[in-house]
Design a protein around this motif. Sequence first.
Motif, mmCIF file in Angstrom:
data_model
loop_
_atom_site.group_PDB
_atom_site.id
_atom_site.type_symbol
_atom_site.label_atom_id
_atom_site.label_comp_id
_atom_site.label_asym_id
_atom_site.label_seq_id
_atom_site.Cartn_x
_atom_site.Cartn_y
_atom_site.Cartn_z
ATOM 1 N N ASP A 82 0.857 -1.197 0.000
ATOM 2 C CA ASP A 82 0.000 0.000 0.000
ATOM 3 C C ASP A 82 0.885 1.236 0.000
ATOM 4 O OD1 ASP A 82 -1.670 2.127 0.544
ATOM 5 O OD2 ASP A 82 -2.662 1.196 2.260
ATOM 6 N N GLU A 116 0.391 9.954 3.602
ATOM 7 C CA GLU A 116 -0.913 9.641 3.004
ATOM 8 C C GLU A 116 -1.838 8.952 4.003
ATOM 9 O OE1 GLU A 116 -4.027 7.354 0.897
ATOM 10 O OE2 GLU A 116 -2.431 6.581 2.170
ATOM 11 N N GLU A 117 -1.275 8.099 4.847
ATOM 12 C CA GLU A 117 -2.129 7.309 5.746
ATOM 13 C C GLU A 117 -2.567 8.084 6.986
ATOM 14 O OE1 GLU A 117 -3.342 4.617 4.844
ATOM 15 O OE2 GLU A 117 -1.932 3.467 3.646
ATOM 16 N N GLN A 185 -7.387 -3.210 -2.534
ATOM 17 C CA GLN A 185 -7.581 -3.397 -1.095
ATOM 18 C C GLN A 185 -8.896 -4.136 -0.855
ATOM 19 O OE1 GLN A 185 -6.447 0.895 -0.849
ATOM 20 N NE2 GLN A 185 -5.263 0.189 0.919
ATOM 21 N N ARG A 207 -13.029 10.835 9.493
ATOM 22 C CA ARG A 207 -12.569 10.402 10.823
ATOM 23 C C ARG A 207 -13.134 11.348 11.873
ATOM 24 N NH1 ARG A 207 -6.089 9.089 9.813
ATOM 25 N NH2 ARG A 207 -6.439 7.685 8.058
ATOM 26 N N ARG A 279 -17.521 5.252 6.649
ATOM 27 C CA ARG A 279 -17.525 5.372 5.184
ATOM 28 C C ARG A 279 -18.844 4.832 4.638
ATOM 29 N NH1 ARG A 279 -11.199 4.377 3.681
ATOM 30 N NH2 ARG A 279 -10.417 4.665 5.800
ATOM 31 N N ALA A 343 -11.255 2.526 -0.070
ATOM 32 C CA ALA A 343 -10.044 3.125 0.505
ATOM 33 C C ALA A 343 -9.830 4.527 -0.039
ATOM 34 C CB ALA A 343 -8.833 2.255 0.187
ATOM 35 N N GLY A 344 -9.274 5.383 0.781
ATOM 36 C CA GLY A 344 -8.952 6.742 0.364
ATOM 37 C C GLY A 344 -7.577 6.795 -0.284
ATOM 38 N N HIS A 369 -3.821 -2.945 4.742
ATOM 39 C CA HIS A 369 -3.553 -2.328 6.051
ATOM 40 C C HIS A 369 -3.220 -3.400 7.071
ATOM 41 C CE1 HIS A 369 -5.574 1.879 5.331
ATOM 42 N NE2 HIS A 369 -4.583 1.600 4.499
HETATM 43 C C1 GLV Z 1 -6.193 4.936 3.438
HETATM 44 O O1 GLV Z 1 -5.733 3.963 2.890
HETATM 45 C C2 GLV Z 1 -7.551 4.928 3.919
HETATM 46 O O2 GLV Z 1 -8.443 4.483 3.171
HETATM 47 O O3 GLV Z 1 -7.784 5.320 5.052
#
Ligand code: GLV
Length: 396
Positions: A82, A116-117, A185, A207, A279, A343-344, A369
């Motif tokens: 990832d 990014e994460e 993913q 979040r 999500r 996934a973002g 992840h």
């Molecule tokens: C990143 O991979 C996310 O989807 O939070």
Amino acid sequence: MTGLDDIARIGADPRRGGYSRHGYDRAELELRTWFTEEAGRRGLGVECDRNGNLWAWWGPPGEGAVVTGSHLDSVPGGGAFDGPLGVVSSLQALDLLQAKGFVPGKPMAVVVFAEEEGGRFGLACLGSRLVTGAITPAAALRLSDPDGVTLAEAMRSAGLDPALVGPDVEVLRRIGVFVELHVEQGRGLIDLGAPVGVASSILAHGRWRVSVTGEGNHAGATLMVDRRDPMIAAAQVVLAARRAATGVEGARATVGRLVPNPGGTNVIPSSVDLWLDARAEDDARTRAVVESVAEAARAAAADEGCEVTITEESYGDTVVFDPALRDKVSTVLGGVPALPTGAGHDAGILAAHVPTAMLFVRNPTGVSHAPEEFAEAADCSAGVVALASALEALAR
Ligand code: GLV
Ligand code: MN
Ligand code: MN
């Protein structure tokens, strides 16, 4: 050879398994050095922008470039693919194009986005959000890691000037199109029997920090009836998250981080912070999940004589990738399937500003992840060939 072998030792996490590589920590800085050297070996000129993102240019930097790349940081104890798969595949795709003597008709670059994460500072896609103005400099610089180190301090110790962070229209103008390759993913490509696909959309997601405050006290000396224990309310929030997401079609809700303060076995915590990741297909469904969890949190806190605050720390609406670009890339690749993701990605942040596409590489475990995340070497090679073809078609 997936190309990941060179970096296999960097940031390996013996305690959690997998990799822990976070924005501007030792492992991520080592990876940035590795990337700079690899780009240099290929004759690419590397620049770091004001927001900590690395750009490796094939030829002189310029506007309207064909850009590919991904990120090198991971979640805590994450998989090997990832992020880094997209970066190594981008370099290898340029190798293929250079080897065949391709002369780009547009500037081309490989980008590595910072953090990014959000594994260190809590906010996903930090580098791309800063460039696009999706977060203000003041809000970003206030972020701190679990040890209290602020983003500003971390950037400074990496040799960057935090006073310069913020929206960067020059960088944005340079991106004519962005294509991010990523390990899939989920199980979409397994079920489709395809090594490579293109992305159609990303779920709305965000979040939320839930902070429950009660009364810290002694685990042995405090009668059960005398307690105001925030962990009891927090436990109900965790269960409410599952209940809420189960009740909304296609929704997902996760509590992956919960921090009791002060955190002692024989101590009733005085407060508990937990983070809800929610999500769903669209804004309304995502908000419905969060509101349902919030209601449960308020009720649980009241029952326990505690207080609760809920703070949105980040949010992004559904992303639908540019359909014309998606179809063009799919056609160039012989009609590979298009599939959505939960996934973002930085590509999702950039999609509001420039045409953006993603390529997914099949993941036989369907896991991400986590250390079990995987892609076969043959599929990774197919990903590189596909990326090279897409970039060639876009940069011709
Ligand atoms: C990143 O991979 C996310 O989807 O939070
Ligand atoms: Mn990820
Ligand atoms: Mn990623």
